[in-house]
Design a protein around this motif. Structure first.
Motif, PDB file in Angstrom:
ATOM      1  N   LEU A 110      48.213  42.146  39.249  1.00 55.68           N
ATOM      2  CA  LEU A 110      48.620  43.530  39.503  1.00 55.68           C
ATOM      3  C   LEU A 110      47.760  44.150  40.599  1.00 55.68           C
ATOM      4  O   LEU A 110      48.238  44.933  41.421  1.00 55.68           O
ATOM      5  CB  LEU A 110      48.527  44.352  38.216  1.00 55.68           C
ATOM      6  N   ARG A 111      46.495  43.801  40.628  1.00 51.07           N
ATOM      7  CA  ARG A 111      45.610  44.288  41.691  1.00 51.07           C
ATOM      8  C   ARG A 111      46.092  43.787  43.059  1.00 51.07           C
ATOM      9  O   ARG A 111      46.178  44.558  44.015  1.00 51.07           O
ATOM     10  CB  ARG A 111      44.190  43.812  41.416  1.00 51.07           C
ATOM     11  N   LYS A 112      46.414  42.509  43.137  1.00 49.44           N
ATOM     12  CA  LYS A 112      46.871  41.956  44.418  1.00 49.44           C
ATOM     13  C   LYS A 112      48.198  42.581  44.842  1.00 49.44           C
ATOM     14  O   LYS A 112      48.440  42.789  46.034  1.00 49.44           O
ATOM     15  CB  LYS A 112      46.985  40.433  44.326  1.00 49.44           C
ATOM     16  N   MET A 113      49.042  42.883  43.887  1.00 50.69           N
ATOM     17  CA  MET A 113      50.300  43.545  44.222  1.00 50.69           C
ATOM     18  C   MET A 113      50.037  44.912  44.836  1.00 50.69           C
ATOM     19  O   MET A 113      50.659  45.302  45.830  1.00 50.69           O
ATOM     20  CB  MET A 113      51.196  43.671  42.986  1.00 50.69           C
ATOM     21  N   HIS A 114      49.086  45.654  44.253  1.00 49.94           N
ATOM     22  CA  HIS A 114      48.783  46.986  44.782  1.00 49.94           C
ATOM     23  C   HIS A 114      48.115  46.913  46.155  1.00 49.94           C
ATOM     24  O   HIS A 114      48.247  47.840  46.952  1.00 49.94           O
ATOM     25  CB  HIS A 114      47.933  47.787  43.800  1.00 49.94           C
ATOM     26  N   PHE A 115      47.392  45.841  46.434  1.00 47.36           N
ATOM     27  CA  PHE A 115      46.859  45.682  47.779  1.00 47.36           C
ATOM     28  C   PHE A 115      47.983  45.686  48.821  1.00 47.36           C
ATOM     29  O   PHE A 115      47.811  46.185  49.932  1.00 47.36           O
ATOM     30  CB  PHE A 115      46.088  44.361  47.901  1.00 47.36           C
ATOM     31  N   LEU A 116      49.124  45.110  48.457  1.00 45.63           N
ATOM     32  CA  LEU A 116      50.163  44.873  49.451  1.00 45.63           C
ATOM     33  C   LEU A 116      51.339  45.842  49.391  1.00 45.63           C
ATOM     34  O   LEU A 116      52.113  45.932  50.351  1.00 45.63           O
ATOM     35  CB  LEU A 116      50.685  43.441  49.311  1.00 45.63           C
ATOM     36  N   ILE A 127      40.403  54.099  49.469  1.00 44.64           N
ATOM     37  CA  ILE A 127      40.806  53.552  48.166  1.00 44.64           C
ATOM     38  C   ILE A 127      39.925  52.368  47.798  1.00 44.64           C
ATOM     39  O   ILE A 127      39.554  51.564  48.655  1.00 44.64           O
ATOM     40  CB  ILE A 127      42.270  53.087  48.229  1.00 44.64           C
ATOM     41  N   GLY A 128      39.610  52.244  46.505  1.00 44.68           N
ATOM     42  CA  GLY A 128      38.912  51.071  45.993  1.00 44.68           C
ATOM     43  C   GLY A 128      39.655  50.522  44.788  1.00 44.68           C
ATOM     44  O   GLY A 128      39.804  51.223  43.786  1.00 44.68           O
ATOM     45  N   LEU A 129      40.138  49.299  44.902  1.00 40.48           N
ATOM     46  CA  LEU A 129      40.853  48.654  43.791  1.00 40.48           C
ATOM     47  C   LEU A 129      39.909  47.649  43.143  1.00 40.48           C
ATOM     48  O   LEU A 129      39.882  46.470  43.500  1.00 40.48           O
ATOM     49  CB  LEU A 129      42.127  47.950  44.296  1.00 40.48           C
ATOM     50  N   ASN A 130      39.130  48.113  42.199  1.00 41.57           N
ATOM     51  CA  ASN A 130      38.134  47.271  41.558  1.00 41.57           C
ATOM     52  C   ASN A 130      38.764  46.460  40.433  1.00 41.57           C
ATOM     53  O   ASN A 130      39.918  46.689  40.054  1.00 41.57           O
ATOM     54  CB  ASN A 130      36.989  48.133  41.029  1.00 41.57           C
ATOM     55  N   ILE A 131      38.001  45.514  39.892  1.00 45.56           N
ATOM     56  CA  ILE A 131      38.515  44.689  38.797  1.00 45.56           C
ATOM     57  C   ILE A 131      37.383  44.368  37.835  1.00 45.56           C
ATOM     58  O   ILE A 131      36.222  44.239  38.242  1.00 45.56           O
ATOM     59  CB  ILE A 131      39.167  43.394  39.328  1.00 45.56           C
ATOM     60  N   LEU A 139      51.762  49.440  32.591  1.00 41.57           N
ATOM     61  CA  LEU A 139      50.813  50.548  32.697  1.00 41.57           C
ATOM     62  C   LEU A 139      49.886  50.372  33.890  1.00 41.57           C
ATOM     63  O   LEU A 139      49.593  51.321  34.619  1.00 41.57           O
ATOM     64  CB  LEU A 139      49.996  50.664  31.411  1.00 41.57           C
ATOM     65  N   GLU A 140      49.426  49.141  34.103  1.00 45.42           N
ATOM     66  CA  GLU A 140      48.496  48.885  35.202  1.00 45.42           C
ATOM     67  C   GLU A 140      49.190  49.045  36.550  1.00 45.42           C
ATOM     68  O   GLU A 140      48.577  49.478  37.525  1.00 45.42           O
ATOM     69  CB  GLU A 140      47.889  47.486  35.064  1.00 45.42           C
ATOM     70  N   LEU A 141      50.453  48.701  36.621  1.00 43.91           N
ATOM     71  CA  LEU A 141      51.218  48.910  37.849  1.00 43.91           C
ATOM     72  C   LEU A 141      51.487  50.392  38.065  1.00 43.91           C
ATOM     73  O   LEU A 141      51.324  50.920  39.172  1.00 43.91           O
ATOM     74  CB  LEU A 141      52.544  48.144  37.767  1.00 43.91           C
ATOM     75  N   LEU A 142      51.864  51.084  36.996  1.00 43.69           N
ATOM     76  CA  LEU A 142      52.297  52.476  37.113  1.00 43.69           C
ATOM     77  C   LEU A 142      51.144  53.431  37.406  1.00 43.69           C
ATOM     78  O   LEU A 142      51.283  54.336  38.238  1.00 43.69           O
ATOM     79  CB  LEU A 142      53.013  52.897  35.829  1.00 43.69           C
ATOM     80  N   LYS A 143      50.008  53.241  36.753  1.00 43.84           N
ATOM     81  CA  LYS A 143      48.921  54.204  36.915  1.00 43.84           C
ATOM     82  C   LYS A 143      48.492  54.338  38.370  1.00 43.84           C
ATOM     83  O   LYS A 143      48.411  55.448  38.916  1.00 43.84           O
ATOM     84  CB  LYS A 143      47.723  53.815  36.048  1.00 43.84           C
ATOM     85  N   THR A 144      48.241  53.217  39.027  1.00 44.66           N
ATOM     86  CA  THR A 144      47.801  53.271  40.425  1.00 44.66           C
ATOM     87  C   THR A 144      48.908  53.777  41.327  1.00 44.66           C
ATOM     88  O   THR A 144      48.649  54.513  42.290  1.00 44.66           O
ATOM     89  CB  THR A 144      47.292  51.896  40.880  1.00 44.66           C
ATOM     90  N   SER A 145      50.155  53.415  41.039  1.00 44.15           N
ATOM     91  CA  SER A 145      51.275  53.921  41.837  1.00 44.15           C
ATOM     92  C   SER A 145      51.337  55.442  41.791  1.00 44.15           C
ATOM     93  O   SER A 145      51.556  56.101  42.814  1.00 44.15           O
ATOM     94  CB  SER A 145      52.599  53.332  41.335  1.00 44.15           C
TER      95      SER A 145
END
Length: 292
Positions: free
Chosen positions: A193-199, A164-168, A57-63
């Motif tokens: 998952l946050r670091k994955m979305h950064f890249l 974009i802001g990827l907060n945690i 879910l965390e991967l999919l939502k931001t994608s």
């Protein structure tokens, strides 16, 4: 003759069933947690054995958010959450009450120029045009927090561009800085998952002076490029003096634990214009190699 139309779906949408479930009569059966719809049952979703689902879910939502915003690529900014803009850095120096705090404040004042540099760089890259398919490129992406992250989002806002802001979620209070585009402000539970979305969409990356978090993000990126897990992208290290002092990259070569060519993964830069020129040159040369 009336044209035959095949319906798009035959099952009720999940949202419709969720609304219907909310109107259930109150009985011992309907009040028991077992009767809740699985996707509305927070106790169920937060169970230890549901962690793989939460990862997904965390991967999919931001994608999906990125896809729906037509973001084709990003320009990622890493850097300390403790380096304020110059005016605030000088205020900290004035409030210093002992020699130790004064030394730290003086160091932050010296590094506060990177706030302005990050802000300027973000403004430059945010002017990159959309492609023929309407996709946005080099969209500024930060961790969504204060200091260098704030400077990046602020630079995009200066030129009326989204960012974009990827907060945690952290044990201490942390809120998105006010310059992140609200519809592109996301929050993560999992650092991985946050670091994955950064890249995932990063096509250039600027790393400003920082601490443990910045080191963690930088060295993961260097490892991924070194091992060939991701294709090379421009990696800008801002502040040769800082990075040479806190990390002796040349010593790693001398010790034989990295190769000399690995030091070519990144480029030291000092100004916004210099960094942007490095990125543009990288992609011009790449286009020439591929004949694109």
């Amino acid at each position: 003759m009336t044209e035959t139309r095949v319906p798009d779906r035959v099952f009720a949408p999940a949202r419709q069933d969720a609304e219907s479930a909310a109107t259930n009569l109150s009985t011992p059966q309907t009040e028991h947690p077992a009767y809740s719809l699985a996707f509305q049952d927070m106790d169920f979703l937060l169970r230890e054995d549901l962690r793989p689902v939460r990862f997904q879910l965390e991967l999919l939502k931001t994608s999906l958010i990125m896809e729906e915003a037509h973001i084709g690529s990003t320009f990622v900014f890493y850097g300390s959450a403790r380096i304020p803009e110059p005016a605030k850095a000088h205020a900290l120096l004035e409030m210093a009450s002992d020699e130790k705090s004064r030394r730290i404040a003086e160091s932050l004042v010296a590094k506060s120029r990177w706030y302005d540099t990050a802000r300027e760089l973000a403004g430059l890259v945010s002017n990159f045009p959309r492609d023929a398919h309407g996709q946005r490129h080099f969209v500024v992406c930060s961790g969504g927090g204060p200091s260098i992250m704030e400077a990046a989002n602020r630079g995009a806002a200066d030129v009326h561009a989204d960012s974009i802001g990827l907060n945690i979620v952290l044990p201490h209070e942390q809120a998105p800085n006010p310059y992140v585009t609200p519809s592109l402000s996301t929050q993560f539970h999992y650092f991985a998952l946050r670091k994955m979305h950064f890249l995932l969409k990063a096509r250039a990356l600027a790393v400003f002076p920082g601490g443990f978090g910045t080191f963690d993000e930088l060295f993961e990126l260097l490892t991924l490029i070194q091992t060939g897990k991701i294709a090379p992208i421009p990696v800008l290290l801002y502040g040769r003096e800082f990075w040479s002092r806190v990390v002796n990259f040349e010593a790693l070569v001398e010790e034989g634990v990295v190769s000399e060519r690995d030091l070519g993964i990144f480029t030291y830069v000092d100004t916004a214009a210099e960094g942007w020129a490095v990125v543009q040159r990288f992609y011009r040369e790449r286009a020439g190699e591929t004949g694109a």
